[in-house]
Design an enzyme around this catalytic site. Structure first.
Site, PDB file in Angstrom:
ATOM      1  N   ASP A  67       0.812  -1.220   0.000  1.00 53.03           N
ATOM      2  CA  ASP A  67       0.000   0.000   0.000  1.00 53.03           C
ATOM      3  C   ASP A  67       0.844   1.268   0.000  1.00 53.03           C
ATOM      4  O   ASP A  67       2.064   1.223   0.190  1.00 53.03           O
ATOM      5  CB  ASP A  67      -0.972  -0.006   1.196  1.00 53.03           C
ATOM      6  CG  ASP A  67      -0.308  -0.475   2.490  1.00 53.03           C
ATOM      7  OD1 ASP A  67       0.934  -0.467   2.568  1.00 53.03           O
ATOM      8  OD2 ASP A  67      -1.034  -0.838   3.422  1.00 53.03           O
ATOM      9  N   ASN A 136      -7.653  -3.102  13.935  1.00 52.21           N
ATOM     10  CA  ASN A 136      -9.042  -3.369  13.546  1.00 52.21           C
ATOM     11  C   ASN A 136      -9.144  -4.545  12.570  1.00 52.21           C
ATOM     12  O   ASN A 136     -10.176  -4.760  11.956  1.00 52.21           O
ATOM     13  CB  ASN A 136      -9.672  -2.113  12.931  1.00 52.21           C
ATOM     14  CG  ASN A 136      -8.909  -1.638  11.692  1.00 52.21           C
ATOM     15  OD1 ASN A 136      -7.972  -2.296  11.246  1.00 52.21           O
ATOM     16  ND2 ASN A 136      -9.314  -0.507  11.143  1.00 52.21           N
ATOM     17  N   GLU A 143      -9.631  -1.919   5.028  1.00 52.81           N
ATOM     18  CA  GLU A 143     -10.269  -1.632   6.305  1.00 52.81           C
ATOM     19  C   GLU A 143     -11.560  -2.449   6.455  1.00 52.81           C
ATOM     20  O   GLU A 143     -12.110  -2.920   5.454  1.00 52.81           O
ATOM     21  CB  GLU A 143     -10.620  -0.132   6.360  1.00 52.81           C
ATOM     22  CG  GLU A 143      -9.415   0.803   6.271  1.00 52.81           C
ATOM     23  CD  GLU A 143      -8.659   0.932   7.583  1.00 52.81           C
ATOM     24  OE1 GLU A 143      -8.527  -0.054   8.331  1.00 52.81           O
ATOM     25  OE2 GLU A 143      -8.186   2.046   7.863  1.00 52.81           O
TER      26      GLU A 143
END
Ligand code: PGA
Length: 251
Positions: A67, A136, A143
């Protein structure tokens, strides 16, 4: 799925570095998927030290990073291009033209995502992919969401990720709000995946990802579908798994 347990961060890093190094020794022109974040740093230091001893060469390797922040120049100290150079590339014999990241400066999202997917394909896919896990459950910058995104995509970072990453920036307002990330399909298509996790704050999410429901709300849970996966953790990161799954064998 293999579980590789290191007594501490250094040992965990060494076990993960061993997997990458074995891959490079067996196939010198391997395509290595790389990750940023603090967890892989020990592994990179270990690989650098083995390179310096003459045990391993990266001269034929190709790398693709997971990324990059949208809007950051590779010369910006917070960009992942800068991170990779500072923490790995400049110390080893990899050819700069063989290192690839999404181009954060290309603001045409669709074109950049397409370019990166085509690049990965043209390299023949990823031989070994290194992954960290976010607090998370994110992998790369995928995400929690309502769907697993297949290819490279542009994501809006969640508040929790922006907060976690603000430690690298002067202020939380400086953290970019968008990033390009390899998609879940590109990640799980890698021939081998090495997930690294360290510390108590990863223990719960790691257990949920590997033993809970497979759901895009916990992107790392997709790794349950992958056969060639090695999870490298230290005692703290594996603490919840050890407590709840007494049958797991740790190497
Ligand atoms: P960390 O990040 O290694 O800095 O904990 C992991 C991630 O967010 O993927």
């Amino acid at each position: 799925m293999r579980f590789l347990l290191g007594k501490n961060y250094e040992q965990m890093s060494r076990k993960a570095a061993n997997l990458i190094s074995a891959q490079v020794i067996l196939k010198p022109d391997s395509v290595i998927g790389l990750a940023t974040g603090s967890t892989p740093l020990g592994l990179y230091e270990t690989l650098i030290s083995w390179y310096m001893k003459g045990d391993i060469s990266f001269s034929k390797c190709r790398t693709v990073n997971l990324d990059e922040y949208v809007g950051l120049d590779p010369k910006n100290e917070q960009s992942y291009a800068y991170f990779m150079n500072k923490n790995l590339f400049k110390f080893i014999d990899i050819k700069p033209e063989n290192t690839h990241l999404p181009n954060g400066l290309n603001l045409d999202n669709d074109a950049e995502c397409k370019r990166y997917d085509e690049l990965i394909k043209s390299l023949g896919g990823v031989d070994i992919q290194l992954l960290g896990i976010g607090n998370n459950g994110h992998i790369g910058f995928n995400e929690p969401s309502d769907e697993f995104k297949a290819g490279t995509n542009c994501v809006k970072l969640t508040e929790s990720t922006i907060k976690a990453n603000s430690r690298f920036f002067e202020s939380i307002d400086d953290v970019p709000k968008f990033a390009y990330t390899m998609g879940i399909r590109s990640i799980i298509q890698a021939k081998y995946i090495v997930l690294v996790a360290s510390g108590k704050n990863k223990a719960k999410i790691l257990e949920e990802a590997l033993f809970g429901p497979v759901t895009p709300q916990n992107p790392a849970s997709i790794l349950q579908m992958v056969e060639n996966l090695a999870v490298c953790g230290d005692e703290e990161a594996f603490s919840v798994i050890k407590e709840k799954h007494k049958d797991i064998i740790f190497e």
